[in-house]
Design a protein around this motif. Sequence first.
Motif, PDB file in Angstrom:
ATOM      1  N   ASN A  25      -2.126   4.701  -4.972  1.00 37.90           N
ATOM      2  CA  ASN A  25      -1.433   4.462  -3.740  1.00 37.90           C
ATOM      3  C   ASN A  25      -0.279   3.091  -4.041  1.00 37.90           C
ATOM      4  OD1 ASN A  25      -2.484   6.463  -2.499  1.00 37.90           O
ATOM      5  ND2 ASN A  25      -4.158   5.410  -1.533  1.00 37.90           N
ATOM      6  N   MET A  29       2.450   9.924  -4.320  1.00 38.54           N
ATOM      7  CA  MET A  29       2.270   8.451  -4.345  1.00 38.54           C
ATOM      8  C   MET A  29       2.602   7.858  -5.874  1.00 38.54           C
ATOM      9  SD  MET A  29       1.840   8.086  -1.253  1.00 38.54           S
ATOM     10  CE  MET A  29       1.488   9.081   0.135  1.00 38.54           C
ATOM     11  N   ASP A  83      -2.277  13.779  -2.124  1.00 35.43           N
ATOM     12  CA  ASP A  83      -1.640  12.583  -1.935  1.00 35.43           C
ATOM     13  C   ASP A  83      -0.888  12.159  -3.285  1.00 35.43           C
ATOM     14  OD1 ASP A  83      -4.162  12.630  -0.417  1.00 35.43           O
ATOM     15  OD2 ASP A  83      -3.405  10.986   0.908  1.00 35.43           O
ATOM     16  N   GLU A 137       0.683  -1.115  -0.135  1.00 37.24           N
ATOM     17  CA  GLU A 137      -0.081  -0.050  -0.057  1.00 37.24           C
ATOM     18  C   GLU A 137       0.933   1.117  -0.022  1.00 37.24           C
ATOM     19  OE1 GLU A 137      -2.413   1.760  -0.616  1.00 37.24           O
ATOM     20  OE2 GLU A 137      -4.135   1.636   0.635  1.00 37.24           O
ATOM     21  N   TRP A 138       0.250   2.276   0.006  1.00 38.69           N
ATOM     22  CA  TRP A 138       1.011   3.721   0.059  1.00 38.69           C
ATOM     23  C   TRP A 138       1.857   3.823   1.318  1.00 38.69           C
ATOM     24  CZ3 TRP A 138       0.490   7.247   3.594  1.00 38.69           C
ATOM     25  CH2 TRP A 138      -0.630   7.297   4.636  1.00 38.69           C
ATOM     26  N   VAL A 158      -8.148   4.376  -5.657  1.00 39.32           N
ATOM     27  CA  VAL A 158      -7.525   3.546  -4.310  1.00 39.32           C
ATOM     28  C   VAL A 158      -8.065   2.126  -4.615  1.00 39.32           C
ATOM     29  CG1 VAL A 158      -7.013   5.475  -2.875  1.00 39.32           C
ATOM     30  CG2 VAL A 158      -9.526   4.450  -2.755  1.00 39.32           C
TER      31      VAL A 158
END
Length: 370
Positions: free
Chosen positions: A97, A162, A158, A53-54, A146
Amino acid sequence: MAALTHNVPRADVTAAIAKLMDNLVNIKDETGEFLLRLEDGRVIDTKGWAGWEWTHGVGLFGMWRYYEQTGDAGALAIIKQWFEDRFAEGTPTKNINTVAPFITLAYLYEREPDPRYIPYLDTWAEWLMAPDGLPKTEEGGFQHIVYNDENPGEMWDDTLMMSVLPLAKIGLLLNRPHYVEEAKRQFLVHIKYLFDKKTGLWFHGWDFNGRHNFAEALWARGNCWVTIAIPEIIEILDLPVGDAFRTFLIDTLAAQVKTLAETQDESGLWHTLVMDPASYLEASATAGFAYGILKGVRKGYLPRHYEAVGIKAVQGVLANIDEAGELKQVSFGTAMGDTQQFYKDIALTSMPYGQSLAMVALAEFLRTYI
């Protein structure tokens, strides 16, 4: 040099980093409270180290920046093992992400060229670029997809950290200038729709469908990705003094940092809603601000007097690292909120990005001893 440099022995900072790194790779979700359960039955562990994941992308980035400065063999081994383990398991579904780890893989390939890495870097960057890959918003913005939501028509702050930074780095690595130009365009379109002209801070998101910035939240951690991403993109692209894009980015960063300097709490931390002192103090964003501000000063993007703000933030971060190496006062992963209260109600818990953002801030702080 600011007084704190002389008050904290360098060995104490490196010891704190070692504790953070150990906590980062051994952290577990003991209760299952922070697992992301998808409709197709998949369960995504956003907290433990053995996930994708991020949160892990930021963790890898933090360790890489520390490794770059120190040559720490343990940090490099953790990075390499993470990629070995994840590639053996198989890559996850592609979203904004899950691209985050690839900036570290690109840096790793630069240091130790391994032909196995190239197909991954190529495939994931091409997904970002392709018309039938990542969906785009109006004006070609990267739609913030996401795991559990496609967020049609939405751009989030974000995204620059990312996905856009990895795209720029991969573009240079693979000699694909159109990747670099797309990365630059993404910075510009995100600034256009997320920058708050009144404060210089950034809204969490923009919705092209409703033409609004959701709750108009000037959310701290979302802002910290910007504080990190702007110095990073200038450095990655080696933009020369006088370059118009460089100047525009520096002006954007300076506007943000001016307000950050005015809103910093006496503890060195910032509130999770930067302009709202009734919201709780949040340490992961503070660590991100510390890194971006100190790096911005070091590289000459920001005036020297902001170094004191960055060092005060480091002091706040150090005060919130416990004996187990956990950064306290860290908010859980935060979706887009429709009200300001939504951000105030996000739970505090140990998360990989807390440890990694603290690590990257302290690694940058080590530069002040030189």
